[in-house]
Motif scaffolding. Structure first.
Motif, mmCIF file in Angstrom:
data_model
loop_
_atom_site.group_PDB
_atom_site.id
_atom_site.type_symbol
_atom_site.label_atom_id
_atom_site.label_comp_id
_atom_site.label_asym_id
_atom_site.label_seq_id
_atom_site.Cartn_x
_atom_site.Cartn_y
_atom_site.Cartn_z
ATOM 1 N N VAL A 1 1.081 -1.214 0.051
ATOM 2 C CA VAL A 1 0.004 -0.174 0.015
ATOM 3 C C VAL A 1 1.020 1.141 -0.024
ATOM 4 O O VAL A 1 0.784 2.153 -0.698
ATOM 5 C CB VAL A 1 -1.111 0.000 1.134
ATOM 6 C CG1 VAL A 1 -1.773 1.184 1.229
ATOM 7 C CG2 VAL A 1 -1.823 -1.227 1.266
ATOM 8 N N LYS B 1 1.253 4.226 -3.156
ATOM 9 C CA LYS B 1 0.936 5.396 -2.799
ATOM 10 C C LYS B 1 2.340 6.369 -3.035
ATOM 11 O O LYS B 1 2.248 7.617 -3.730
ATOM 12 C CB LYS B 1 0.621 5.792 -0.956
ATOM 13 C CG LYS B 1 -0.892 5.212 -0.895
ATOM 14 C CD LYS B 1 -0.894 5.514 0.800
ATOM 15 C CE LYS B 1 -2.235 5.044 1.235
ATOM 16 N NZ LYS B 1 -2.316 5.165 2.680
ATOM 17 N N LEU C 1 -6.467 0.833 -3.701
ATOM 18 C CA LEU C 1 -5.415 0.346 -2.913
ATOM 19 C C LEU C 1 -6.032 -1.237 -2.366
ATOM 20 O O LEU C 1 -7.320 -1.402 -2.394
ATOM 21 C CB LEU C 1 -5.436 1.202 -1.739
ATOM 22 C CG LEU C 1 -4.587 2.466 -2.163
ATOM 23 C CD1 LEU C 1 -4.682 3.171 -0.775
ATOM 24 C CD2 LEU C 1 -3.294 2.481 -2.505
ATOM 25 N N LYS D 1 -5.693 -3.273 3.873
ATOM 26 C CA LYS D 1 -4.505 -2.983 4.709
ATOM 27 C C LYS D 1 -3.904 -3.970 5.250
ATOM 28 O O LYS D 1 -2.798 -3.949 5.855
ATOM 29 C CB LYS D 1 -4.835 -1.552 5.530
ATOM 30 C CG LYS D 1 -5.205 -0.338 4.809
ATOM 31 C CD LYS D 1 -5.524 0.643 5.695
ATOM 32 C CE LYS D 1 -5.801 1.977 5.114
ATOM 33 N NZ LYS D 1 -6.126 3.147 6.105
#
Length: 444
Positions: free
Chosen positions: A298, A302, A323, A326
């Motif tokens: 992730v 980014k 995305l 997490k």
């Protein structure tokens, strides 16, 4: 008295004569009956003879028909015999031609500049040319008829056998490099020989690429030295220009600033080219991945997306970042190189999209334990006939050259090598004029 005796004698003679006539008549009747029986028998025999004659006539007619048929059959057999003789002559001529072609082929193979090995369907060596002796110092007669296990006993062949032992059974076509010391490098091409879906064997072609490898190594070393030597002055130019643009050295006019900015941008492109060339040389030397560590995918996505924000804003494109979860597991990777690979894909997507959208997405595949990352655009696409060259060094598609004149053609080559060095796989789908989607996976 005498007359009476005479008369009595006459009567006796008459009686005897009558009896004799009666007996004679009886005999004649018997003879007549016998003759009638004989005539009836002769008549029967005559009828039998007539019937037999008729049968013989029919048999004769049949025999004549059979004889005529036999003559026709004999004629056909004679014609067939002649045809077979002609066929045999053609076969013999074809055999001689085939033998001649075989001898020519064997002569070509024997004098071929590359080494040739042929393994039959049972993986036994059935052919080897004289060039094999030059490469491995073994006479072909010593190894023909040997299995892989038997060939592995020869010290000079062990490296080759270890390379091909599994490939012979499972690969239809492959190409590998075989390094035999410092003075000989061979390119081993494995080709499965099949006839009507039946495997006849496997052909190995050993091509000496020692000189090519030496030239390639010298070229790589030259590029690496040149790139390193260029890097220092280019960096100095960059920071000097930056000082002018920032006014650290003194005020500059708007016109001067514009020219300095163009010079700065050109210098940046030169620095990027030098960096790409250095990356290519490291890839070729096998020294590309420097440090691996646990990373969160992730964070990488980014960071890669952030690096192209300015370009996205300048081109007024829509950008969408999708995305993964997490809670996805971390990956062991060279963080800088993976970001570089994603950046290369994103920069291509942005550069070749005039109007539309660019999407960067990532997802974790639990079943296969891998991450799938996708870069999608709605740009110019890649011509179908050029798909096979996309990941080649310095390749740029024909429509890309017209749309965007800048570019080195190294970005996708570098990205592919980074991903494959991490045990991943990269591929793409593209339709000219409609856009391109690049996919790559990383094992978790």
């Amino acid at each position: 008295m005498q007359k009476k005796e005479t008369l009595q004698a006459i009567i006796t003679d008459l009686d005897r004569a009558i009896k004799m006539l009666v007996r004679k008549d009886f005999e004649l009747s018997g003879i007549k009956e016998k003759r009638e029986a004989e005539l009836m028998e002769l008549d029967h025999i005559a009828k039998l003879l007539v019937r037999r004659d008729l049968e013989l006539t029919q048999i004769k007619e049949r025999r004549e028909d059979e004889f005529q048929e036999l003559e026709e059959r004999t004629k056909e057999l004679e014609e067939s015999k002649q045809a077979l003789l002609n066929i045999l002559e053609d076969v013999e001529e074809s055999r001689m031609l085939a033998e001649e072609e075989k001898n020519k082929t064997l002569a070509l193979i024997a004098n071929f500049s590359d080494g040739v090995l042929f393994f039959d369907s049972k993986n036994k060596l059935s052919l080897a040319n004289i060039k094999v002796q030059d490469f491995f110092n073994i006479k072909p007669d010593e190894i023909i008829g040997s299995s892989l296990e038997e060939l592995n006993k020869f010290e000079s062949l062990k490296t080759l056998i270890s390379l091909i032992s599994s490939g012979l059974k499972i690969l239809a076509k492959t190409r590998e490099e075989l390094v035999l010391g410092s003075s000989l490098v061979l390119e081993v091409s494995t080709v499965s020989i099949e006839l009507e879906e039946q495997k006849l064997g496997t052909l190995l072609i050993l091509h000496d690429i020692t000189r090519e490898k030496s030239v390639e190594r010298l070229k790589t070393e030259f590029v690496a030295i040149a790139a390193h030597q260029l890097r220092t002055p280019l960096s100095a130019i960059k920071w000097t220009l930056r000082m002018f643009l920032d006014g650290d050295i003194g005020d500059v006019s708007e016109t001067q600033s514009e020219f300095l900015q163009k010079t700065y941008d050109s210098n940046e492109r030169m620095i990027n080219l030098v960096n790409d060339l250095l990356n290519v040389t490291r890839i070729e030397e096998g020294k590309f991945l420097q440090k691996t560590q646990k990373c969160n995918i992730v964070d990488l996505l980014k960071e890669a997306a952030k690096s192209i924000e300015d370009i996205i804003m300048k081109k007024n494109l829509n950008f969408n970042l999708v995305l993964p979860d997490k809670n996805s597991p971390e990956l062991n990777m060279d963080k800088e190189k993976i970001i570089l690979a994603i950046q290369n894909l994103l920069e291509n997507a942005v550069s070749y999209t005039k109007i539309g959208e660019v999407i960067l997405s990532g997802a974790y595949d639990i079943a296969q334990k891998r991450f799938l990352i996708k870069v999608q655009d709605s740009g110019i696409g890649i011509p179908k006939e050029q798909h096979t060259r996309v990941f080649s060094r310095f390749f740029r598609s024909s429509n890309a050259l017209k749309t965007e004149t800048e570019g080195t053609g190294l970005g996708l080559f570098i990205a592919k090598n980074i991903i494959e060095a991490h045990g991943g796989k990269i591929w793409f789908e593209s339709v000219e004029g409609k856009g391109t989607t690049f996919y790559f996976t990383l094992p978790a």
